[in-house]
Write an enzyme that holds these catalytic residues in place. Sequence first.
Site, PDB file in Angstrom:
ATOM      1  N   TYR A  19     -66.442 -72.286 -16.462  1.00 15.56           N
ATOM      2  CA  TYR A  19     -65.061 -72.767 -16.607  1.00 15.56           C
ATOM      3  C   TYR A  19     -64.993 -74.144 -17.282  1.00 15.56           C
ATOM      4  CZ  TYR A  19     -62.845 -69.049 -13.813  1.00 15.56           C
ATOM      5  OH  TYR A  19     -62.335 -67.847 -13.355  1.00 15.56           O
ATOM      6  N   ASN A  69     -56.235 -65.138  -8.379  1.00 12.01           N
ATOM      7  CA  ASN A  69     -55.512 -64.116  -9.144  1.00 12.01           C
ATOM      8  C   ASN A  69     -56.325 -62.835  -9.383  1.00 12.01           C
ATOM      9  OD1 ASN A  69     -57.203 -65.184 -11.026  1.00 12.01           O
ATOM     10  ND2 ASN A  69     -55.653 -65.629 -12.565  1.00 12.01           N
TER      11      ASN A  69
HETATM   12  P1  CMP Z   1     -59.029 -67.081 -15.183  1.00 14.91           P
HETATM   13  O1  CMP Z   1     -58.591 -65.990 -16.090  1.00 14.91           O
HETATM   14  O2  CMP Z   1     -60.215 -66.844 -14.347  1.00 14.91           O
HETATM   15  O3  CMP Z   1     -59.284 -68.396 -16.056  1.00 14.91           O
HETATM   16  C1  CMP Z   1     -59.025 -69.704 -15.594  1.00 14.91           C
HETATM   17  C2  CMP Z   1     -58.458 -69.714 -14.229  1.00 14.91           C
HETATM   18  O4  CMP Z   1     -57.889 -70.919 -13.829  1.00 14.91           O
HETATM   19  C3  CMP Z   1     -57.317 -68.728 -14.170  1.00 14.91           C
HETATM   20  O5  CMP Z   1     -57.813 -67.413 -14.219  1.00 14.91           O
HETATM   21  C4  CMP Z   1     -56.637 -69.116 -12.880  1.00 14.91           C
HETATM   22  O6  CMP Z   1     -57.229 -68.503 -11.757  1.00 14.91           O
HETATM   23  C5  CMP Z   1     -56.915 -70.604 -12.842  1.00 14.91           C
HETATM   24  N1  CMP Z   1     -55.703 -71.345 -13.137  1.00 14.91           N
HETATM   25  C6  CMP Z   1     -55.064 -71.418 -14.312  1.00 14.91           C
HETATM   26  N2  CMP Z   1     -53.985 -72.204 -14.208  1.00 14.91           N
HETATM   27  C7  CMP Z   1     -53.945 -72.630 -12.926  1.00 14.91           C
HETATM   28  C8  CMP Z   1     -53.064 -73.458 -12.200  1.00 14.91           C
HETATM   29  N3  CMP Z   1     -52.007 -74.007 -12.791  1.00 14.91           N
HETATM   30  N4  CMP Z   1     -53.327 -73.674 -10.903  1.00 14.91           N
HETATM   31  C9  CMP Z   1     -54.413 -73.112 -10.308  1.00 14.91           C
HETATM   32  N5  CMP Z   1     -55.292 -72.319 -10.961  1.00 14.91           N
HETATM   33  C10 CMP Z   1     -55.040 -72.071 -12.247  1.00 14.91           C
END
Ligand code: CMP
Length: 141
Positions: free
Chosen positions: A51, A114
Amino acid sequence: MGYEKTFSIIKPNAINKNVIGKIMAQFEENNLKIAAAKLSKIERSKCEEFYAEHKERPFFGELVDFMTSGPVMLMVLAGEGAIAKNREIMGATNPAEAAEGTLRKLYADSMGENAVHGSDSPTSAEREISLFFEPNEIVNE
Ligand code: CMP
């Protein structure tokens, strides 16, 4: 577009809900093949590398805490237009905006928790796959 590979993660909250099979079935029903899969726990340092583009975001620490909090299913999915198709099956990052029937509508708890991750471009797919899989582990292309 053509035949592509993409990287997918079933996140700890979805694993907790015992829906690994249901999620994998959605990929298969949409003509994506499970090209590689392993149930694993991600090391913190590896997760931070994965990440890295979000390092400066306020939610970075929380994101890494969550993603290392329990087992995840790491997968390579393959098929025609696999990158976009996987994103369509997942739905919007924010579950409040995810369409009916998408994985995030069904299984996400919040923006952070998510349920699933999917690569957003061919470049990220290549980077993400190579971070978690050796070429000889991709056995069902
Ligand atoms: P993912 O597709 O795994 O890629 C980056 C992740 O950051 C995203 O899914 C979310 O789970 C997380 N994420 C993105 N925006 C936010 C936010 N505003 N608050 C918390 N988590 C976030």
